[in-house]
Each structure stands twice: as C-alpha cells, then as structure tokens.
Design an enzyme around this catalytic site. Sequence first.
Site, PDB file in Angstrom:
ATOM      1  N   CYS A  69       0.861  -1.184   0.000  1.00 23.96           N
ATOM      2  CA  CYS A  69       0.000   0.000   0.000  1.00 23.96           C
ATOM      3  C   CYS A  69       0.891   1.226   0.000  1.00 23.96           C
ATOM      4  O   CYS A  69       1.622   1.473   0.961  1.00 23.96           O
ATOM      5  CB  CYS A  69      -0.922   0.004   1.217  1.00 23.96           C
ATOM      6  SG  CYS A  69      -1.913   1.503   1.354  1.00 23.96           S
ATOM      7  N   HIS A 147      -2.816  -4.350 -10.893  1.00 23.95           N
ATOM      8  CA  HIS A 147      -3.667  -3.224 -11.237  1.00 23.95           C
ATOM      9  C   HIS A 147      -4.188  -3.372 -12.656  1.00 23.95           C
ATOM     10  O   HIS A 147      -3.510  -3.964 -13.520  1.00 23.95           O
ATOM     11  CB  HIS A 147      -2.911  -1.900 -11.114  1.00 23.95           C
ATOM     12  CG  HIS A 147      -2.522  -1.576  -9.710  1.00 23.95           C
ATOM     13  ND1 HIS A 147      -3.277  -0.771  -8.888  1.00 23.95           N
ATOM     14  CD2 HIS A 147      -1.457  -1.982  -8.963  1.00 23.95           C
ATOM     15  CE1 HIS A 147      -2.704  -0.696  -7.697  1.00 23.95           C
ATOM     16  NE2 HIS A 147      -1.595  -1.419  -7.716  1.00 23.95           N
ATOM     17  N   GLU A 196     -10.371  -0.180  -5.028  1.00 28.79           N
ATOM     18  CA  GLU A 196      -9.301  -0.996  -4.463  1.00 28.79           C
ATOM     19  C   GLU A 196      -9.797  -2.402  -4.140  1.00 28.79           C
ATOM     20  O   GLU A 196     -10.878  -2.573  -3.558  1.00 28.79           O
ATOM     21  CB  GLU A 196      -8.742  -0.346  -3.195  1.00 28.79           C
ATOM     22  CG  GLU A 196      -7.845   0.844  -3.474  1.00 28.79           C
ATOM     23  CD  GLU A 196      -6.917   1.126  -2.318  1.00 28.79           C
ATOM     24  OE1 GLU A 196      -6.148   0.216  -1.933  1.00 28.79           O
ATOM     25  OE2 GLU A 196      -6.946   2.258  -1.797  1.00 28.79           O
ATOM     26  N   CYS A 205      -4.959   5.865  -3.794  1.00 24.90           N
ATOM     27  CA  CYS A 205      -4.239   4.595  -3.847  1.00 24.90           C
ATOM     28  C   CYS A 205      -2.852   4.882  -4.393  1.00 24.90           C
ATOM     29  O   CYS A 205      -2.693   5.259  -5.556  1.00 24.90           O
ATOM     30  CB  CYS A 205      -4.982   3.593  -4.738  1.00 24.90           C
ATOM     31  SG  CYS A 205      -4.105   2.018  -4.938  1.00 24.90           S
ATOM     32  N   GLY A 208      -1.755   2.443  -7.031  1.00 28.15           N
ATOM     33  CA  GLY A 208      -2.559   2.719  -8.209  1.00 28.15           C
ATOM     34  C   GLY A 208      -2.059   3.928  -8.977  1.00 28.15           C
ATOM     35  O   GLY A 208      -2.063   3.949 -10.213  1.00 28.15           O
TER      36      GLY A 208
END
Length: 261
Positions: A69, A147, A196, A205, A208
């Site tokens: 994360c 992703h 997410e 994110c 992301g």
Amino acid sequence: MHFTKMQGLGNDYLYVYGEVPADIAALSRRLSDRHFGAGADGMIYIAPCDKADFSMRIFNADGSEANMCGNGIRCVGKYVFEKGYTDKTRITVDTLSGIKTLHLCVEEGKVETVSVEMGTAVVAEAMQLRAAGQTVTLIPVDVGNPHAVIFCDDAESAPVAELGSAIEKHPHFPGGVNVEFVSLLKPDTLRMRVWERGSGITMACGTGACASVAAAVQKGLCARGSAVEVVLDGGSLFVEVGQHNEILMRGSAAFVYEGEI
C-alpha cells in the site's frame, strides 16, 4: 489494544505496533466498519525486522491481506519516526512485495512528506475484456500488487463502483485486481479514481497512482524521468518513472487520532 489512525490523502488505516493476532481477518473487518467500528480502509501492523528496519503487514477492510500500500507505507515512515522508533530519515520496510526504501522529509521534527522507492513496474499490453455488460480496454500493471488501468475521457464521471467491482472479481484476475480510471489533464498531470481490491472506492491509492503513471508513460501520454502529478479524490501524489520502469512516489502522511479498544 492501542491503535493510531492515520491517512495518506484520505486512504486511512488503523496502525498497530506489534505482532499480528491470530484473529486479524475478523478484527480488521470489525474495526474497519465505518458505522460499527473505528472506520478505515483496513489495518496495518508494524514490527521490527531482521531483513529491514521495519516490516509492515496490510489487512483490507474485508479481512484479506494486501501485498503493498503506497499511502500506507508513507504513514509507516511518519509513524516510526515521530513515535521515536527510529531517528533515521532513510529507512527500509519489508512488505509482501519486497523491501521498500523510504526517504523522510523532516521539518522541525515532523515528517512533512515521504518519498518511496516503489520498485519496478511491469506494464503489459493493453487488453479487452467483458465486464458489467460492456467491453473494456485496460492495461494490466504489476507494481508489487496487480492493477488494471483504464484510460477514459473523464475520470470524474467514470462508473467506478459498477465497473470497478466487476473487474476486481473478473475470472481473468483470479486473485482480484485494483482498478484505476484515469484521464489526462495535462502532459504532466493525471486525474485518477480507484476501486481498491478488498476495500472498494477509496480516496487515494499510492500503488494505483504508480501503476497509472507507468501505463501513461508506456502509452506516450507522459514523459519518462519527470514527476507526474496524479490528482486523486484525497489530494495529489507525485510519481516519476525511470528509464527501467523504476518508480519513485512522493506524498504526504498524517495522524488522525489515537484510540483504544
């Protein structure tokens, strides 16, 4: 149990320094609930580590464990420095997607921003799949977690909940996937909204944002070697993709409150 709620651009987690309990999945679901718990996108446990300065483990709001994360790891840097677990401004953190290096920008004893060496992005060729009754073109990107980046004319009006949830659980991604909806504002600025994996719509994110810039560089929308601003619902991150797809991400981290349960 004592916890600290922190957020990076609105991507909020409950942070605990110590060992992960056996009932972590149920605990994360209960405490992350925004009506009956503390309210968060999940929980992050921090501990000393033999392989790095610290380790972090991330548990989503649905109880599943995440590999990495980006917003969460910046908060880890602020947490360990300001709570006195380290006095170093360059630290390493072991995650399920490898060891990450953090550079802390400290002013008057406070961590203002954190830059993270996120590793190398693996950008696949664009592909099409059917989801939520439509054909979608997306770019799979791996930045330590998976992703699916979708470029669209206007990220503001993208069907993030409907399409994001369908793609997250699409058979093509048996372990699930994070889904980004991205539009180009300027050659050095992207607008991104995110669904997410395990948490749903969140305000930001970090991984992301990294995946989106890597995909934009491959498409020729953004320049390699220059910082790109990624505008998220919770604020902006700055991401630079190097010559070999190595990624540097910079952004803020903040304390919200301390709690006990």
